[in-house]
Each structure stands twice: as C-alpha cells, then as structure tokens.
Design an enzyme around this catalytic site. Structure first.
Site, PDB file in Angstrom:
ATOM      1  N   TRP A 169      54.856  59.608  50.697  1.00 52.95           N
ATOM      2  CA  TRP A 169      53.496  60.145  50.742  1.00 52.95           C
ATOM      3  C   TRP A 169      53.347  61.226  49.664  1.00 52.95           C
ATOM      4  O   TRP A 169      54.184  62.110  49.504  1.00 52.95           O
ATOM      5  CB  TRP A 169      53.210  60.759  52.119  1.00 52.95           C
ATOM      6  CG  TRP A 169      51.859  61.416  52.160  1.00 52.95           C
ATOM      7  CD1 TRP A 169      50.666  60.834  52.384  1.00 52.95           C
ATOM      8  CD2 TRP A 169      51.588  62.810  51.925  1.00 52.95           C
ATOM      9  NE1 TRP A 169      49.650  61.751  52.315  1.00 52.95           N
ATOM     10  CE2 TRP A 169      50.191  62.980  52.022  1.00 52.95           C
ATOM     11  CE3 TRP A 169      52.384  63.915  51.633  1.00 52.95           C
ATOM     12  CZ2 TRP A 169      49.573  64.215  51.860  1.00 52.95           C
ATOM     13  CZ3 TRP A 169      51.770  65.148  51.451  1.00 52.95           C
ATOM     14  CH2 TRP A 169      50.372  65.289  51.579  1.00 52.95           C
ATOM     15  N   ASP A 334      33.354  61.783  54.530  1.00 55.02           N
ATOM     16  CA  ASP A 334      34.694  61.470  55.009  1.00 55.02           C
ATOM     17  C   ASP A 334      34.816  61.789  56.501  1.00 55.02           C
ATOM     18  O   ASP A 334      33.819  61.878  57.231  1.00 55.02           O
ATOM     19  CB  ASP A 334      35.738  62.210  54.164  1.00 55.02           C
ATOM     20  CG  ASP A 334      37.057  61.462  54.082  1.00 55.02           C
ATOM     21  OD1 ASP A 334      37.867  61.593  55.016  1.00 55.02           O
ATOM     22  OD2 ASP A 334      37.295  60.755  53.089  1.00 55.02           O
ATOM     23  N   TRP A 445      38.265  52.640  54.420  1.00 52.64           N
ATOM     24  CA  TRP A 445      39.002  52.166  55.602  1.00 52.64           C
ATOM     25  C   TRP A 445      40.409  52.752  55.549  1.00 52.64           C
ATOM     26  O   TRP A 445      41.234  52.359  54.740  1.00 52.64           O
ATOM     27  CB  TRP A 445      39.048  50.648  55.578  1.00 52.64           C
ATOM     28  CG  TRP A 445      39.605  49.980  56.797  1.00 52.64           C
ATOM     29  CD1 TRP A 445      40.860  50.106  57.308  1.00 52.64           C
ATOM     30  CD2 TRP A 445      38.920  49.047  57.644  1.00 52.64           C
ATOM     31  NE1 TRP A 445      41.014  49.312  58.409  1.00 52.64           N
ATOM     32  CE2 TRP A 445      39.836  48.646  58.641  1.00 52.64           C
ATOM     33  CE3 TRP A 445      37.642  48.498  57.643  1.00 52.64           C
ATOM     34  CZ2 TRP A 445      39.502  47.717  59.630  1.00 52.64           C
ATOM     35  CZ3 TRP A 445      37.319  47.586  58.634  1.00 52.64           C
ATOM     36  CH2 TRP A 445      38.233  47.203  59.613  1.00 52.64           C
ATOM     37  N   ASP A 446      40.699  53.692  56.446  1.00 54.17           N
ATOM     38  CA  ASP A 446      41.966  54.422  56.399  1.00 54.17           C
ATOM     39  C   ASP A 446      42.941  53.914  57.456  1.00 54.17           C
ATOM     40  O   ASP A 446      42.557  53.215  58.409  1.00 54.17           O
ATOM     41  CB  ASP A 446      41.710  55.922  56.597  1.00 54.17           C
ATOM     42  CG  ASP A 446      42.664  56.792  55.799  1.00 54.17           C
ATOM     43  OD1 ASP A 446      43.761  56.315  55.448  1.00 54.17           O
ATOM     44  OD2 ASP A 446      42.320  57.961  55.527  1.00 54.17           O
ATOM     45  N   ASN A 448      46.371  55.923  59.034  1.00 54.21           N
ATOM     46  CA  ASN A 448      47.088  57.173  58.816  1.00 54.21           C
ATOM     47  C   ASN A 448      48.377  57.351  59.607  1.00 54.21           C
ATOM     48  O   ASN A 448      48.832  58.473  59.781  1.00 54.21           O
ATOM     49  CB  ASN A 448      46.160  58.358  59.112  1.00 54.21           C
ATOM     50  CG  ASN A 448      45.333  58.746  57.899  1.00 54.21           C
ATOM     51  OD1 ASN A 448      45.853  58.822  56.788  1.00 54.21           O
ATOM     52  ND2 ASN A 448      44.046  58.959  58.094  1.00 54.21           N
ATOM     53  N   ASP A 514      47.127  60.487  48.091  1.00 55.58           N
ATOM     54  CA  ASP A 514      46.479  61.729  48.518  1.00 55.58           C
ATOM     55  C   ASP A 514      46.750  62.870  47.540  1.00 55.58           C
ATOM     56  O   ASP A 514      46.092  63.908  47.603  1.00 55.58           O
ATOM     57  CB  ASP A 514      46.986  62.136  49.906  1.00 55.58           C
ATOM     58  CG  ASP A 514      46.282  61.383  51.022  1.00 55.58           C
ATOM     59  OD1 ASP A 514      45.266  60.717  50.749  1.00 55.58           O
ATOM     60  OD2 ASP A 514      46.751  61.457  52.173  1.00 55.58           O
TER      61      ASP A 514
END
Length: 691
Positions: A169, A334, A445-446, A448, A514
C-alpha cells in the site's frame, strides 16, 4: 490469422510480427511448437515431426514441451489442471477435435465425463495471444482443485531475466528485474483481490533494452486471488503457468451439467524491447479491453483530501465552484455522503444520502455541479459493511465469517459474501436506485480490505466464494453499465489493490495509488506503464507538504507535471489555495487539456527511468509529440543532459511549440532536446508538432 494443417493436428496463429504454434500427436499429447517471430505452417509442421528426447525414468520428455500440463501420468512439472472425483484424482484425456469461430481456435479433449476445451485467440492487428480454458462436466460431481488459464513455454536460451511489479500500500507497481534461476518463482495474491503486492504480469528477456531485443510477457485478467509460477526446469526450459486462485485447495465443485471458464491469460512476444512490449500491451488494451478507450477521460476533482469525513452540501458546493473556475470537468464527492458515515466506523452498506448533510439527497448538489459545467461523481464501497450499519443489523449472516472464530474488522468493516445471490440482488437494487435518483456521471468503486475470514457456513462447498465473489462483482458491474450507459466507473482498492485486465474490461480508469507524493509517483507510474496505458492511470495533484505520507514539499509545477502523465485529477483543499495558486493551476489544467489526446491515446516512450537525476517520458500521436520531464536532483553543477526522442520520422521537421524552433527529426533522434530544468524537483512539458 489462423493456419491449420491438412490432418487437423497442427495450428499456427499469427499476428503482425509473431506466431504461436501447437500440435497434437498421434498419442493425443498436446505439444507446444513455437512462440516468437512469425513463421509459416510448413515451419510448424517441420517442428512437429521432431522426436521428443529419450530421458531416463527420472525425467519426463513431456516436461517443458507440453502445451497444457495436467495432473497425472508421466509428468513432473506443475500441473495447470488438477481435478478429483470420489474415485480418483488427475486427468487422462484424449483429443476429440477442434473447431474455429471468428478467429478463435478451440481444441477439445475429454477425460470420461469431463470435457476440457482450450481456447486461443489472436485479435486483428495485435501480437497478443489470448488463452483460456472451459471445463464441462457431464457426469457425477467433479472437484476442481486447480484450473489455470494457460501454460506458456519459452524457447531455449542460456539465461533469462525476469521482470515483475511488486509493492505494498502506498508503494505499488515498482519494477524489479532479476536473473531467473532453477526452480520456481511464484507471485500472486491470497487476499481475495488482485493486491497491492504484485500486479498479475511478468516478462522475460535475455538482454533486451528499452527499445531493442526479445521480450516475452504474460498478463492475467482476474480480480481475485491469483497465482503465476515461473519455472526454470532441470533442462533449463522455462514455463509460465497462471490462473485464478492462489493454492490448490479447491476452486469449485462442478455438478452434473455445470461448466467453468477460466479468466484470460494473455501473452505477448516482441523484438522491440521493453518499450515495444509496453506499447503493444497499451494498444491491445485500448482496442480490446478498456470500454470507450477512444474517448479521453476528463480532469476531475475529488473531495477526499480536502474534507475527509467532515462533509456537507454547502461545503461541497464551495469546492465545486473553485474546481469549475480552475477548469475541472468532473467533480467527485468521496466517502462520507451516506448513512451514519461520520467516520470509518459506521454506515457502510447503507447507500442512501445522509439526511443531515444532504437534506434533499444528492440531486440538488449534482444539478448545481452540472450547472457549473462539470459532471458529477460519487464514491461507493459496495462489497463491504460496517457492523454499525442498518444493513448488518438486518442481515449479520450476509458477511464472510468462520463460525466459532474471532472475526477480523480491518478498517472497522467486514466483507459481504458477494457469492450469495441475495447479497447480489440487494446491491443491484441499492446501486441502481442510487444512480437513478440523481444525475450521476461517475462512480469511484472502492475495496478497502482483504479477505481474512472467508467462510460460508451454510454452503456445502464454501471455498467457492473466492471465485464466485469475483464473478458476482463482474456481473454487477456489467449490469450497472448496461442499465446506466452514461456512467463511468473507476476501480479503486485503497489505491492500486485491484488493477488487472479483468477489472479494466469493466471500468474506465483505475486509482493507481493512495500515495499522491509527486516524486514517489514517478516510480509507481513507471512500473504501471510496463503493462497498462496512461488512459486508465488516475493521478492527482494534492496539497504540499504531502500530509498523508512524508511531509515532502514540492512546487505546484512539479505536482502537476507528475500527474499529467496519466488521467489528471486534483485532490487538494482548494479553499486554502491562494489566488495565485488557483490561477497557476488553471493554466496547468488548460495545458493538460491541449496535450490530453496525445498522453491518453499516444504511444509511450520511456526516455529516462526515475532513478534519480533526470527522468522523462514521451508520447506520440499522429504529428504531435509531448515530453514530460522531471529533474529529481542536480549535483556538482552538472548540466541537465539532452533527451533523445524516439519514434520520430528522421526525414521530417518538427516545430517546438514552446520556443518556435524547428528541428529535423534526425537531429532530435540523435542529438536530443534540452529541457530548461534547474535545481531539485523541477519539471517541464515540451510539445513538438510535425511540420
């Protein structure tokens, strides 16, 4: 083009520069003949009559030569297919025949009641070979432990070098090259999604440079757990096997009359070096994978880094007005607009606007954004649920879980069991209703968190959820796109955690990482470009210093030029930008719109990698050339080296639109173009036009 021998046992698929050939022997052994520079049918037939080596019984003559190794019989390599019934395990197949349709070759085999079809396709004007497998069960239940999409066999070479994209990440898609040694190199994901750790792509070469030399590459189109194994066998032959699922513990149970089709595992050969391979992959995706790739993606603003969860309609209107004045074309709200979503602890699963924050729903804000001349977008994370949500309180059994075990709540959320048809129908109703309730043009479309407690206590074969979740995701996206054809979708998974050819066939762009630090992004984008085109690579300009990761300060110029290498976006808190910054940003956005067709649809040349000092990329489309260059550091007063451009017509003249200077293509190719960069973290854009 597809050529078939008279006896119907040798096949050659050919593209503009390459060919792929296979052969079935009289003993029903499917052998790989050739993958590389273009050959004819007669050449393939000559290869087909060569005898297999005569090994001692400790080795198998099939290993390293078989096109699709199955488990069982005289084989010791990793099997691409492993199945079992109540009586036996393994496959002993016979060849039944072949058929073709619209350029697709299908080779049909059978083992008792199990039919196995190998599919091959080489689409027009590309050297990419698409391969996949279909299993059809006509008898009692069969457990499929492993069904890889393809095994790729490389020609004999003394030494191979492996390229892969690794990361984590905030540091995805970093390129690594290493010498391949005997044994296996395995990359993949056991996380339920593609993963930040590896992209499902590998490439092998012996001595290729950026623009010269043979390169073999393979890319898997699957958005769940996956595995690619690169094996250098005892006789130094190399095979690459890949498909859905990470291990061999079981993919699914095929009942009577049921079938399973693997994802596509695509392969590419080129003698144009790593850059030539990238351009071929990019062209293939723009033509055959990415929906609407001939349409340029708009400049967007996303509210997350400006507001996080503390949002309101009034605040979003203020941001939208500043974004519109900057020239932004798509405004995205968001996380935080729905349910009880005031933090990451509640609200996931309740996809209705928060009545306190948006009293009239999303429609008034969306109409205001449209009135400003922009499209309107929202963020969703449909595959997840917070325990503190109306959805979970009503349906606690809808999540993945293992009975009697502690559950994992990464980011205070659980994973919905999308393999369940009632979950699929609920999400369809929620999302279809949402997209029908307001003029929404775009959905981020996330996804997580990873799978951890992947259980399904009420199902007789619970491990099927690993495969069925992805199929349900694809089905939901396909259904939404068909019902709302004007809505664009972005794939996000905490950054670059779900990027592959499978999800790219259903989304318009992907969130690359990110990490929005513009210097870190150069290496991430360099790796990303090895396989995927700029047309799908979302990149944001955010505030400085970069508060999210490293507190590094950078100029607005450097941030914009870094993000202009893909689909430009802005994510900073515009209410805190000065009038001077807003005016400068407006100029950068205007410049990007002018070069956008070249960046998003042009051929990419990586002029210098981001390894310190000067790095640069070049895009070419028709008569236009765009160069983006970044000076990361300058030491000892050394001058900035000239950039030698590529892909130009040596006999043509090119005008530099910044200076008005006219150069012959040969001069630019051999002597380069100097860019006016001075000091650390400087960047520039150079535009050339053929006269």
């Amino acid at each position: 083009m597809l050529d078939i021998s008279e006896d119907g046992r040798t096949w050659v698929l050919s593209g503009p520069a390459s060919s792929y050939a296979v052969h079935v022997t009289d003993r029903d052994e499917l052998l790989h003949l050739h993958w590389g520079a273009r050959i004819g049918l007669a050449d393939a037939e000559a290869l087909a009559v060569r005898p297999l080596p005569d090994y001692w019984p400790f080795e198998s003559p099939l290993d390293g030569r078989e096109e699709y190794p199955v488990e069982g019989g005289p084989r010791f390599t990793r099997p691409a297919l492993s199945v079992r019934t109540g009586e036996r395990r393994g496959t002993e197949w016979t060849y039944e025949g072949h058929d073709t349709e619209d350029g697709e070759l299908r080779l049909r085999f059978r083992d008792g009641d199990l039919a196995v079809t190998l599919h091959y396709r080489m689409r027009s004007a590309t050297d990419v070979v698409e391969r996949w497998v279909t299993l059809d069960n006509h008898g009692p239940a069969v457990e499929v432990l492993r069904a890889d999409s393809a095994t790729w066999t490389l020609p004999d070479r003394d030494t191979w070098r492996l390229s892969q994209l690794h990361g984590r990440w905030g540091a995805e898609s970093r390129l690594e090259r290493s010498t391949l040694t005997h044994g296996e190199k395995v990359v993949g994901s056991r996380r339920g999604h593609t993963g930040h750790q590896h992209l499902p792509w590998v490439a092998l070469d012996t001595d290729a440079t950026e623009e010269h030399g043979e390169v073999y590459g393979c890319a898997l189109g699957w958005s769940g757990s996956w595995r690619i194994a690169v094996a250098q066998l005892p006789d130094a032959r190399v095979q690459i096997t890949g498909g859905a699922g990470y291990d061999d513990s079981g993919l699914l149970m095929l009942g009577t009359g049921e079938s399973y089709t693997t994802p596509v595992f695509a392969g590419l050969w080129t003698d144009g070096g790593h850059g030539g391979a990238s351009r071929a992959w990019h062209a293939y995706q723009r033509t055959y994978v990415i929906p609407g790739a001939d349409q340029d993606r708009p400049v967007l603003f996303n509210s997350w880094e400006a507001t996080e969860f503390d949002i309101s309609e009034e605040q979003q209107r203020a941001l939208a007005e500043r974004a519109a004045a900057m020239g932004v074309e798509l405004f995205v709200v968001d996380d935080g607009w729905f349910g009880a979503r005031t933090s990451d602890r509640a609200g996931l699963g309740d996809w209705t606007p928060n009545p306190d924050r948006f009293p009239g729903g999303l429609k008034p804000l969306a109409e205001h954004v449209h009135g400003l001349g922009m499209q309107f977008g929202i963020w969703v994370e449909p595959e997840m649920v917070n325990p503190d949500s109306d959805l979970y309180r009503a349906h606690p059994d809808w999540v993945q879980y293992q009975p009697g075990r502690k559950r994992t709540e990464f980011r205070n959320q659980l994973v919905l069991n999308l393999a369940r048809e009632d979950v699929q129908e609920y999400l369809w109703e929620q999302l279809d209703g949402l997209l029908s309730s307001a003029p929404i043009d775009y959905v981020k479309w996330d996804f997580n968190r990873c799978f951890t407690d992947a259980g399904w206590p009420d199902d007789p074969y619970p491990q099927r959820l690993w495969i069925d979740h992805v199929h349900a995701l694809y089905g939901l996206l396909d259904r939404l796109r068909a019902a709302h054809p004007g809505v664009a979708f972005e794939s996000c998974s905490g950054g670059g955690g779900r990027i592959d050819l499978g999800v790219l066939g259903r989304t318009d762009q992907v969130w690359t990482s990110d990490n929005t630090d513009p210097l870190d992004r150069l290496a991430i984008q360099h790796g990303f470009s090895q396989i995927h085109p700029a047309r799908v690579m979302a990149a944001w300009v955010t505030d400085s210093p970069n508060a999210m990761l490293n507190q590094r300060a950078s100029s607005l110029r450097f941030r914009f030029v870094s993000a202009m290498a893909g689909v430009l976006g802005v994510g900073g808190d515009l209410t805190k930008w000065t009038e001077r910054e807003l005016a400068e940003a407006r100029d950068w956005v205007e410049l990007y719109k002018g070069i956008r067709p070249v960046v998003q649809r042009g051929d990419l040349y990586r002029l210098r990698p981001p390894e310190g000092g000067l790095s640069a990329v070049q895009y070419a489309l028709g008569d236009e050339i765009v160069v983006l260059a970044w000076l990361q550091a300058q030491r000892y007063g050394e001058p900035v080296p000239a950039l030698r451009l590529r892909g130009l017509d040596p006999s043509a003249s090119y005008k530099c639109l910044e200076t008005g200077e006219v150069h012959r293509g040969a001069v630019l190719l051999h002597h380069g173009v100097r860019v006016g960069l001075r000091g650390d973290l400087d960047a520039t854009v150079v535009r050339l036009q053929r006269k």
